[in-house]
Design a protein around this motif. Structure first.
Motif, PDB file in Angstrom:
ATOM      1  N   THR A  69      -4.951  -7.616 -25.353  1.00 57.97           N
ATOM      2  CA  THR A  69      -5.476  -6.274 -25.572  1.00 57.97           C
ATOM      3  C   THR A  69      -6.367  -6.339 -26.814  1.00 57.97           C
ATOM      4  O   THR A  69      -6.215  -7.229 -27.653  1.00 57.97           O
ATOM      5  CB  THR A  69      -4.339  -5.268 -25.771  1.00 57.97           C
ATOM      6  OG1 THR A  69      -3.497  -5.701 -26.845  1.00 57.97           O
ATOM      7  CG2 THR A  69      -3.491  -5.143 -24.508  1.00 57.97           C
ATOM      8  N   ASP A  88      -6.239  -4.454 -20.507  1.00 58.27           N
ATOM      9  CA  ASP A  88      -5.155  -3.594 -20.949  1.00 58.27           C
ATOM     10  C   ASP A  88      -3.839  -4.362 -20.837  1.00 58.27           C
ATOM     11  O   ASP A  88      -3.805  -5.492 -20.332  1.00 58.27           O
ATOM     12  CB  ASP A  88      -5.111  -2.293 -20.153  1.00 58.27           C
ATOM     13  CG  ASP A  88      -4.939  -2.498 -18.647  1.00 58.27           C
ATOM     14  OD1 ASP A  88      -4.569  -3.616 -18.219  1.00 58.27           O
ATOM     15  OD2 ASP A  88      -5.170  -1.548 -17.897  1.00 58.27           O
ATOM     16  N   SER A 129      -0.144  -5.382 -27.853  1.00 54.76           N
ATOM     17  CA  SER A 129       0.292  -4.709 -29.069  1.00 54.76           C
ATOM     18  C   SER A 129       0.502  -3.234 -28.810  1.00 54.76           C
ATOM     19  O   SER A 129       0.077  -2.682 -27.789  1.00 54.76           O
ATOM     20  CB  SER A 129      -0.737  -4.910 -30.189  1.00 54.76           C
ATOM     21  OG  SER A 129      -1.950  -4.237 -29.886  1.00 54.76           O
ATOM     22  N   GLY A 130       1.153  -2.570 -29.776  1.00 56.24           N
ATOM     23  CA  GLY A 130       1.375  -1.142 -29.683  1.00 56.24           C
ATOM     24  C   GLY A 130       1.955  -0.620 -30.978  1.00 56.24           C
ATOM     25  O   GLY A 130       2.336  -1.394 -31.866  1.00 56.24           O
ATOM     26  N   LEU A 141       7.950  -3.910 -27.858  1.00 55.88           N
ATOM     27  CA  LEU A 141       7.076  -3.087 -27.033  1.00 55.88           C
ATOM     28  C   LEU A 141       7.763  -2.759 -25.719  1.00 55.88           C
ATOM     29  O   LEU A 141       8.628  -3.511 -25.251  1.00 55.88           O
ATOM     30  CB  LEU A 141       5.764  -3.835 -26.752  1.00 55.88           C
ATOM     31  CG  LEU A 141       4.932  -4.253 -27.954  1.00 55.88           C
ATOM     32  CD1 LEU A 141       3.701  -5.031 -27.486  1.00 55.88           C
ATOM     33  CD2 LEU A 141       4.512  -3.048 -28.786  1.00 55.88           C
ATOM     34  N   VAL A 180      -5.122   2.956 -31.794  1.00 51.18           N
ATOM     35  CA  VAL A 180      -3.763   3.255 -31.335  1.00 51.18           C
ATOM     36  C   VAL A 180      -3.849   4.413 -30.340  1.00 51.18           C
ATOM     37  O   VAL A 180      -4.414   5.468 -30.656  1.00 51.18           O
ATOM     38  CB  VAL A 180      -2.859   3.638 -32.519  1.00 51.18           C
ATOM     39  CG1 VAL A 180      -1.501   4.119 -32.020  1.00 51.18           C
ATOM     40  CG2 VAL A 180      -2.685   2.439 -33.451  1.00 51.18           C
ATOM     41  N   GLU A 236       0.875   7.131 -27.807  1.00 55.30           N
ATOM     42  CA  GLU A 236       1.893   6.520 -28.666  1.00 55.30           C
ATOM     43  C   GLU A 236       2.140   7.372 -29.911  1.00 55.30           C
ATOM     44  O   GLU A 236       3.275   7.460 -30.400  1.00 55.30           O
ATOM     45  CB  GLU A 236       1.476   5.095 -29.041  1.00 55.30           C
ATOM     46  CG  GLU A 236       1.430   4.161 -27.839  1.00 55.30           C
ATOM     47  CD  GLU A 236       0.988   2.747 -28.190  1.00 55.30           C
ATOM     48  OE1 GLU A 236       0.786   2.465 -29.392  1.00 55.30           O
ATOM     49  OE2 GLU A 236       0.829   1.932 -27.258  1.00 55.30           O
ATOM     50  N   HIS A 255       2.003  -1.539 -36.361  1.00 49.86           N
ATOM     51  CA  HIS A 255       1.283  -2.193 -35.270  1.00 49.86           C
ATOM     52  C   HIS A 255       1.997  -3.502 -34.960  1.00 49.86           C
ATOM     53  O   HIS A 255       2.006  -4.421 -35.781  1.00 49.86           O
ATOM     54  CB  HIS A 255      -0.171  -2.457 -35.668  1.00 49.86           C
ATOM     55  CG  HIS A 255      -0.980  -3.090 -34.593  1.00 49.86           C
ATOM     56  ND1 HIS A 255      -1.525  -4.344 -34.711  1.00 49.86           N
ATOM     57  CD2 HIS A 255      -1.324  -2.643 -33.362  1.00 49.86           C
ATOM     58  CE1 HIS A 255      -2.181  -4.634 -33.607  1.00 49.86           C
ATOM     59  NE2 HIS A 255      -2.076  -3.628 -32.773  1.00 49.86           N
TER      60      HIS A 255
END
Length: 292
Positions: free
Chosen positions: A96, A126, A145-146, A154, A206, A210, A265
């Motif tokens: 991503t 994605d 990532s998220g 995640l 971000v 989220e 993150h």
């Protein structure tokens, strides 16, 4: 159970339609019906109700197994193909946009220095595309990532059967346009920004979803950006089209740290099980970068 039949069953159950599944899979509707009938005959139980098209109780139970089963089959095919390749020839990384930052670029450079015959490539997608590429063998290692609470993993339900490892975590920061009344603060709470409008840029910042999961009702969107270039996010914020949250390393020194809610993150590597020299070297380099 024939994996071809399982794939057909999964498509019909997901789409709720024999004809839609036929179009997606490139079969005739008659062939799809034959696949479902053959699978039901093999298991001796009805898997799909016909009006409406929906999984029966037995079909729902089978669906719990089809994802991991098909992922393992794809992984086995990919591993066999890997053995046939020239050692050290390919290192396909899927990521991503926010997961492939400076640390990942440095890690890939370390691997190239140690394995000069390697032919690395980077494909941005994605999270679902990255994880699916790993499962299918199109990608050797995925980086996703998220924004999550510190040390939380995640949410990647599609990664069942794959190996996951945390390889990075850093604070988040809020991008503000020049002259914003909250610019220069040592920390920001999303509740301080209740009246602000935000960029909807899920691939390059971000995702608002989220942030809203942490603060329900926060972050109304003002403008949508579907690309993956964080430089565009900076330009849009600078022109006062909306605010955005980025990892600190991508936000730059002028951004205000996000102090509440307490989110970071979080970057994870996703890979297939098994010993692979190139991937092991890249993972080791990523770990060293995260420890700096």
């Amino acid at each position: 159970m024939d994996p071809h039949l399982l794939r057909t069953f999964t498509a019909v159950a997901r789409l709720g339609s024999f004809s839609a599944a036929a179009r997606e899979l490139g079969y005739t509707q008659s062939a799809v019906s034959q696949h479902i009938a053959a699978l039901e005959a093999d298991l001796g139980v009805e898997l799909l109700g016909r009006r409406p098209v929906a999984p029966t109780e037995a079909g729902a139970r089978l669906l719990d197994h089809t994802g991991p089963l098909l992922a393992r089959l794809a992984a086995a095919r990919a591993d066999v193909a890997r053995v046939a390749r020239t050692p050290g020839s390919r290192l396909a990384v899927g990521a991503t946009a926010l997961a492939f930052g400076a640390a990942a670029a440095r890690a890939l450079a370390e691997v190239r220095a140690e394995l000069p015959r390697a032919e690395p490539s980077v494909l941005l997608s994605d999270a679902a595309g990255v994880v699916g590429g790993v499962a299918a063998g199109d990608v050797d290692l995925g980086l996703v990532s998220g924004a999550v609470a510190p040390t939380d993993p995640l949410h990647l339900p599609e990664a069942e059967g794959l190996v996951r490892e945390a390889v990075g975590e850093e604070p988040l920061a809020v991008l503000l346009p020049p002259g914003h009344p909250l610019a220069g603060r040592s920390g920001l709470d999303l509740s301080d920004l209740g009246d602000a409008l935000w960029l909807d840029a899920p691939a390059a910042a971000v995702p608002l979803a989220e942030l809203r999961a942490a603060v329900p009702g926060a972050c109304p969107a003002a403008l949508q950006y579907t690309g993956a270039d964080t430089r565009v996010v900076h330009e849009l914020v600078h022109a006062a089209h909306g605010l955005a949250v980025l990892p600190r390393s991508a936000a730059g020194p002028a951004a205000a740290p996000l102090t509440a809610p307490r989110l970071v993150h979080h970057v994870e590597a996703v890979l297939r099980p098994g010993p692979h020299k190139e991937i092991a070297l890249l993972l080791a380099a990523l770990r060293r970068g995260a420890a700096r």
